[in-house]
Design a protein around this motif. Structure first.
Motif, mmCIF file in Angstrom:
data_model
loop_
_atom_site.group_PDB
_atom_site.id
_atom_site.type_symbol
_atom_site.label_atom_id
_atom_site.label_comp_id
_atom_site.label_asym_id
_atom_site.label_seq_id
_atom_site.Cartn_x
_atom_site.Cartn_y
_atom_site.Cartn_z
ATOM 1 N N ILE A 133 -6.622 12.788 5.822
ATOM 2 C CA ILE A 133 -5.809 11.431 5.447
ATOM 3 C C ILE A 133 -5.987 10.920 6.426
ATOM 4 C CG2 ILE A 133 -3.891 10.481 4.810
ATOM 5 C CD1 ILE A 133 -2.784 13.685 4.203
ATOM 6 N N GLY A 134 -5.871 11.232 7.554
ATOM 7 C CA GLY A 134 -6.057 9.720 8.882
ATOM 8 C C GLY A 134 -7.345 9.164 9.150
ATOM 9 N N GLU A 135 -8.643 9.920 8.173
ATOM 10 C CA GLU A 135 -10.105 9.835 7.860
ATOM 11 C C GLU A 135 -9.739 8.144 7.031
ATOM 12 O OE1 GLU A 135 -14.712 11.112 6.764
ATOM 13 O OE2 GLU A 135 -13.478 11.920 8.166
ATOM 14 N N GLY A 136 -9.675 8.936 6.401
ATOM 15 C CA GLY A 136 -9.476 8.230 4.967
ATOM 16 C C GLY A 136 -8.878 7.173 4.926
ATOM 17 N N LEU A 137 -7.651 7.073 6.160
ATOM 18 C CA LEU A 137 -7.157 5.623 6.380
ATOM 19 C C LEU A 137 -7.289 4.777 7.467
ATOM 20 C CD1 LEU A 137 -3.346 7.218 6.716
ATOM 21 C CD2 LEU A 137 -4.081 5.401 4.641
ATOM 22 N N GLY B 107 6.562 1.365 7.263
ATOM 23 C CA GLY B 107 5.482 0.138 7.840
ATOM 24 C C GLY B 107 4.795 1.713 7.631
ATOM 25 N N ALA B 108 4.244 2.625 7.855
ATOM 26 C CA ALA B 108 3.644 3.881 8.036
ATOM 27 C C ALA B 108 3.161 4.963 6.509
ATOM 28 C CB ALA B 108 3.918 4.258 9.423
ATOM 29 N N VAL B 109 1.853 5.587 6.635
ATOM 30 C CA VAL B 109 1.881 6.849 5.733
ATOM 31 C C VAL B 109 2.669 7.882 7.091
ATOM 32 C CG1 VAL B 109 0.199 8.196 4.635
ATOM 33 C CG2 VAL B 109 0.310 5.831 4.479
ATOM 34 N N SER C 119 -3.953 2.324 13.018
ATOM 35 C CA SER C 119 -5.103 2.048 12.063
ATOM 36 C C SER C 119 -6.252 1.177 12.837
ATOM 37 C CB SER C 119 -4.758 1.305 10.901
ATOM 38 O OG SER C 119 -5.655 0.544 10.557
ATOM 39 N N LEU C 120 -7.036 1.539 12.521
ATOM 40 C CA LEU C 120 -8.313 1.762 13.225
ATOM 41 C C LEU C 120 -9.039 -0.248 11.908
ATOM 42 C CD1 LEU C 120 -10.242 3.666 14.883
ATOM 43 C CD2 LEU C 120 -9.101 2.340 16.195
ATOM 44 N N VAL C 121 -8.681 -0.584 10.845
ATOM 45 C CA VAL C 121 -9.344 -1.312 10.140
ATOM 46 C C VAL C 121 -7.936 -2.067 9.198
ATOM 47 C CG1 VAL C 121 -11.176 0.821 9.678
ATOM 48 C CG2 VAL C 121 -8.881 0.502 8.459
ATOM 49 N N GLY C 122 -7.204 -2.178 9.931
ATOM 50 C CA GLY C 122 -6.062 -2.625 9.948
ATOM 51 C C GLY C 122 -4.698 -3.163 8.881
ATOM 52 N N GLY C 123 -5.338 -1.629 8.388
ATOM 53 C CA GLY C 123 -4.227 -0.906 7.582
ATOM 54 C C GLY C 123 -3.343 -0.722 8.422
ATOM 55 N N ALA C 124 -2.400 0.766 7.269
ATOM 56 C CA ALA C 124 -1.301 1.732 7.929
ATOM 57 C C ALA C 124 -1.804 2.143 8.978
ATOM 58 C CB ALA C 124 -0.268 1.873 6.567
ATOM 59 N N ALA D 37 -1.040 4.013 0.874
ATOM 60 C CA ALA D 37 -0.369 2.865 1.404
ATOM 61 C C ALA D 37 0.381 3.220 2.528
ATOM 62 C CB ALA D 37 -0.427 2.068 0.718
ATOM 63 N N ALA D 38 1.008 1.717 3.288
ATOM 64 C CA ALA D 38 2.113 1.619 3.858
ATOM 65 C C ALA D 38 3.341 2.155 3.258
ATOM 66 C CB ALA D 38 2.780 0.021 4.788
ATOM 67 N N GLY D 39 4.482 3.423 3.882
ATOM 68 C CA GLY D 39 5.699 3.165 2.893
ATOM 69 C C GLY D 39 4.969 4.765 2.345
ATOM 70 N N ASP D 40 4.304 5.279 1.746
ATOM 71 C CA ASP D 40 3.667 6.654 0.996
ATOM 72 C C ASP D 40 4.401 7.819 2.264
ATOM 73 O OD1 ASP D 40 3.317 5.011 -1.281
ATOM 74 O OD2 ASP D 40 1.140 5.318 -0.531
#
Length: 178
Positions: free
Chosen positions: A49-53, A102-104, A72-77, A27-30
């Protein structure tokens, strides 16, 4: 507090799938620090990892640009993929002004250069070098291509990589893949 987990990746597909699983818990901050020789599978892992995110790709080695951001394409980090190989010290990492909160952030060759945070993950990928039948011709090279190390992974005889995942800090106190 550190929690260590070990696993094997038999081939590039297994390394990629491990990355997808890891991306699913980030998640963001990792911060993820990747260590391993050229051709070990660091960029293959980061692609997973990119695919998982669920980030925009393609995820490629940022060797010549130092860092790439994948929204992100799904509203995530977003994923910030850093190649710290050519950086001399931590001050050069600071000059990149990375969005650690704000990012991984995945940093190849980042051990000792990227400041450890309260919690972070260290992934060490070991691949056989110098053994019978192995081609370690890239192990002493200081040049990498801007493509990815999955090609190097594939060029070497397919031998399992040993992956050691260490979760540091309270976020990972129960393990990274738990």
């Amino acid at each position: 507090m550190s929690v260590v987990e070990r696993l094997k990746a038999a081939d590039p597909e297994a390394m990629h799938e491990f990355g997808v699983a890891l991306g699913g818990v980030l998640a963001a901050g990792d911060l993820v620090i990747l260590t391993g020789p050229l051709g070990a599978g660091k960029t293959t892992l980061t692609r997973g990892i990119g695919e998982g995110l669920g980030v925009r790709g393609p995820v490629q080695s940022p060797t010549f640009v130092i860092a790439r951001t994948h929204p992100s394409l799904v509203g995530g980090a977003p994923l910030v993929h850093v190649d710290a190989y050519r950086l001399a010290d931590a001050t050069e990492v600071e000059d990149l002004d990375l969005d650690f909160e704000g990012a991984v952030v995945v940093a190849e060759w980042g051990a000792g250069l990227v400041d450890a945070r309260e919690s972070w993950i260290e992934v060490v990928i070991d691949r056989p070098v110098g053994g019978a039948g192995s081609d370690d011709s890239d192990s002493d090279s200081d040049t990498d291509t801007d493509t990815d190390d999955s090609e190097e992974f594939a060029e070497a005889p397919i031998e399992p990589r040993t992956i050691t995942v260490t979760g540091h800090g309270p976020r990972w106190q129960n393990g990274v893949l738990a």
